[in-house]
Design a protein around this motif. Structure first.
Motif, mmCIF file in Angstrom:
data_model
loop_
_atom_site.group_PDB
_atom_site.id
_atom_site.type_symbol
_atom_site.label_atom_id
_atom_site.label_comp_id
_atom_site.label_asym_id
_atom_site.label_seq_id
_atom_site.Cartn_x
_atom_site.Cartn_y
_atom_site.Cartn_z
ATOM 1 N N TYR A 87 39.739 -34.901 17.302
ATOM 2 C CA TYR A 87 38.424 -35.529 17.199
ATOM 3 C C TYR A 87 38.524 -36.917 16.590
ATOM 4 N N THR A 88 39.369 -37.050 15.560
ATOM 5 C CA THR A 88 39.536 -38.356 14.914
ATOM 6 C C THR A 88 40.088 -39.379 15.897
ATOM 7 N N LEU A 89 41.075 -38.965 16.679
ATOM 8 C CA LEU A 89 41.677 -39.881 17.646
ATOM 9 C C LEU A 89 40.714 -40.229 18.768
ATOM 10 N N LEU A 90 39.777 -39.304 19.045
ATOM 11 C CA LEU A 90 38.787 -39.586 20.075
ATOM 12 C C LEU A 90 37.869 -40.731 19.674
ATOM 13 N N LEU A 91 37.763 -40.995 18.379
ATOM 14 C CA LEU A 91 36.871 -42.042 17.907
ATOM 15 C C LEU A 91 37.436 -43.433 18.179
ATOM 16 N N SER A 100 41.087 -31.528 29.806
ATOM 17 C CA SER A 100 40.312 -30.572 29.011
ATOM 18 C C SER A 100 40.529 -30.805 27.526
ATOM 19 N N ILE A 101 39.468 -30.623 26.758
ATOM 20 C CA ILE A 101 39.520 -30.663 25.300
ATOM 21 C C ILE A 101 38.730 -29.462 24.805
ATOM 22 N N THR A 102 39.404 -28.575 24.096
ATOM 23 C CA THR A 102 38.784 -27.343 23.623
ATOM 24 C C THR A 102 39.088 -27.152 22.151
ATOM 25 N N CYS A 103 38.055 -27.234 21.325
ATOM 26 C CA CYS A 103 38.190 -27.024 19.883
ATOM 27 C C CYS A 103 37.087 -26.094 19.397
ATOM 28 N N GLU A 104 36.845 -25.031 20.118
ATOM 29 C CA GLU A 104 35.745 -24.111 19.814
ATOM 30 C C GLU A 104 35.903 -23.486 18.428
ATOM 31 N N TYR A 105 34.827 -23.598 17.632
ATOM 32 C CA TYR A 105 34.720 -22.983 16.306
ATOM 33 C C TYR A 105 35.707 -23.516 15.277
ATOM 34 N N TYR A 106 36.234 -24.704 15.485
ATOM 35 C CA TYR A 106 36.992 -25.361 14.441
ATOM 36 C C TYR A 106 36.077 -26.363 13.743
ATOM 37 N N TYR A 107 36.100 -26.374 12.439
ATOM 38 C CA TYR A 107 35.208 -27.248 11.693
ATOM 39 C C TYR A 107 35.603 -28.711 11.889
ATOM 40 N N ILE A 108 34.663 -29.483 12.396
ATOM 41 C CA ILE A 108 34.860 -30.921 12.556
ATOM 42 C C ILE A 108 33.853 -31.671 11.699
ATOM 43 N N GLY A 109 32.579 -31.286 11.825
ATOM 44 C CA GLY A 109 31.555 -31.820 10.944
ATOM 45 C C GLY A 109 31.386 -33.312 11.006
ATOM 46 N N SER A 110 31.182 -33.863 12.184
ATOM 47 C CA SER A 110 30.968 -35.295 12.343
ATOM 48 C C SER A 110 29.937 -35.518 13.439
ATOM 49 N N GLU A 111 29.599 -36.758 13.686
ATOM 50 C CA GLU A 111 28.602 -37.067 14.702
ATOM 51 C C GLU A 111 29.237 -37.116 16.083
ATOM 52 N N LEU A 112 28.605 -36.417 17.026
ATOM 53 C CA LEU A 112 29.104 -36.413 18.399
ATOM 54 C C LEU A 112 29.077 -37.817 18.985
ATOM 55 N N GLY A 113 28.130 -38.638 18.533
ATOM 56 C CA GLY A 113 27.980 -39.981 19.064
ATOM 57 C C GLY A 113 29.153 -40.901 18.773
ATOM 58 N N LYS A 114 30.068 -40.479 17.888
ATOM 59 C CA LYS A 114 31.224 -41.308 17.568
ATOM 60 C C LYS A 114 32.366 -41.136 18.567
ATOM 61 N N LEU A 115 32.237 -40.165 19.449
ATOM 62 C CA LEU A 115 33.284 -39.955 20.449
ATOM 63 C C LEU A 115 33.348 -41.132 21.419
ATOM 64 N N ASN A 116 34.539 -41.500 21.812
ATOM 65 C CA ASN A 116 34.720 -42.569 22.784
ATOM 66 C C ASN A 116 34.897 -41.945 24.168
ATOM 67 N N PHE A 117 33.802 -41.609 24.819
ATOM 68 C CA PHE A 117 33.851 -40.899 26.093
ATOM 69 C C PHE A 117 34.551 -41.698 27.187
ATOM 70 N N SER A 118 34.476 -43.019 27.124
ATOM 71 C CA SER A 118 35.058 -43.850 28.176
ATOM 72 C C SER A 118 36.574 -43.725 28.240
ATOM 73 N N SER A 119 37.190 -43.168 27.195
ATOM 74 C CA SER A 119 38.640 -43.036 27.164
ATOM 75 C C SER A 119 39.154 -41.844 27.967
ATOM 76 N N PHE A 120 38.230 -41.006 28.470
ATOM 77 C CA PHE A 120 38.658 -39.785 29.149
ATOM 78 C C PHE A 120 37.949 -39.636 30.505
ATOM 79 N N PRO A 121 38.234 -40.529 31.448
ATOM 80 C CA PRO A 121 37.544 -40.522 32.741
ATOM 81 C C PRO A 121 37.881 -39.330 33.627
ATOM 82 N N TYR A 122 38.946 -38.595 33.295
ATOM 83 C CA TYR A 122 39.357 -37.463 34.134
ATOM 84 C C TYR A 122 39.014 -36.110 33.493
ATOM 85 N N LEU A 123 38.277 -36.139 32.411
ATOM 86 C CA LEU A 123 37.962 -34.920 31.676
ATOM 87 C C LEU A 123 37.079 -33.989 32.508
ATOM 88 N N GLN A 124 37.485 -32.726 32.611
ATOM 89 C CA GLN A 124 36.738 -31.725 33.356
ATOM 90 C C GLN A 124 36.126 -30.657 32.453
#
Length: 232
Positions: A10-14, A60-84
């Motif tokens: 998640y941190t690297l996704l930012l 794919s990115i799967t981190c179900e039920y792992y505590y992250i506790g941050s804002e979803l809006g901080k994700l850099n979605f443009s970095s993953f154009p092939y994400l399914q």
């Protein structure tokens, strides 16, 4: 260990993983940028919780039920154009669902349930033409359900229950097999009519829907379970 890995993901996704490569005519600079790209690709595919294609693209990115506790809006979605597949369920995420999520044009599975997400459902989700499953339940979402979701012809499963949604429900082109929007929502208007040739489960209970039950539901030959209780 897996929990720590998902926090790292998640941190690297930012941070943007796209490099601005300056134009250079020398062979050495071209080789350098190529090696840099390969190194970045290998790093993403080594993350625990990420899945990559044979070409080294994160799909794919799967981190179900792992505590992250941050804002979803901080994700850099443009970095993953092939994400399914994007599954960040139960990660204690807060903030709103950003409109940039519409950049994930290849997304088929989106699960953000069990978080603390607020605000409205962005209409940009309606541009995800490949989306098959959508799970946003058990959050604090408000506002209306975007009519743009009705244009998702591949959408089969959608669950929005346990939010605070209101307004009418318009899913005219969606070909759902499972639709659940009950409990703690306040949908109004009449019971919607939509394509239901493959519909197996329909729950619109605990809302403020009114009017008659549409006769078109009689054509839903695959319907196994129907719950329209606690409406008007």
């Amino acid at each position: 260990m897996a929990s720590v890995s998902c926090i790292i993901i998640y941190t690297l996704l930012l941070v943007s993983v796209c490099f601005a490569v300056a134009k250079n005519t020398t062979n050495s600079s071209s080789s350098s940028s190529s090696l840099e790209s390969e190194s970045e690709r290998d790093k993403h595919c080594s993350w625990s919780g990420s899945g990559c294609s044979e070409e080294g693209r994160v799909v794919s990115i799967t981190c179900e039920y792992y505590y992250i506790g941050s804002e979803l809006g901080k994700l850099n979605f443009s970095s993953f154009p092939y994400l399914q597949t994007l599954d960040l369920s139960g990660c204690k995420l807060n903030g709103s669902i950003p409109y940039q999520i519409g950049m994930l044009s290849k997304l088929k599975y989106l699960s953000l349930y069990g978080n603390y997400l607020t605000g409205s459902i962005p209409s940009e989700i309606g541009t995800l033409s490949n989306l098959i499953e959508l799970y946003l339940y058990d959050n604090r979402l408000t506002g209306t359900i975007p009519s743009a979701l009705g244009s998702l012809t591949k959408l089969k499963l959608m669950d929005l229950h346990n939010n605070q949604l209101s307004g009418s429900l318009d899913l005219h082109d969606a070909n759902l097999s499972h639709l659940q929007t009950p409990i703690y929502n306040s949908l109004t208007g009449v019971i919607p009519i939509f394509k239901c040739s493959g519909l197996q489960y329909l729950s619109l209970s605990d809302n403020l829907l009114s009017g008659n039950i549409p006769k078109e539901l009689g054509n839903c030959y695959s319907l196994v379970e129907l719950d329209l209780s606690s409406n008007k």
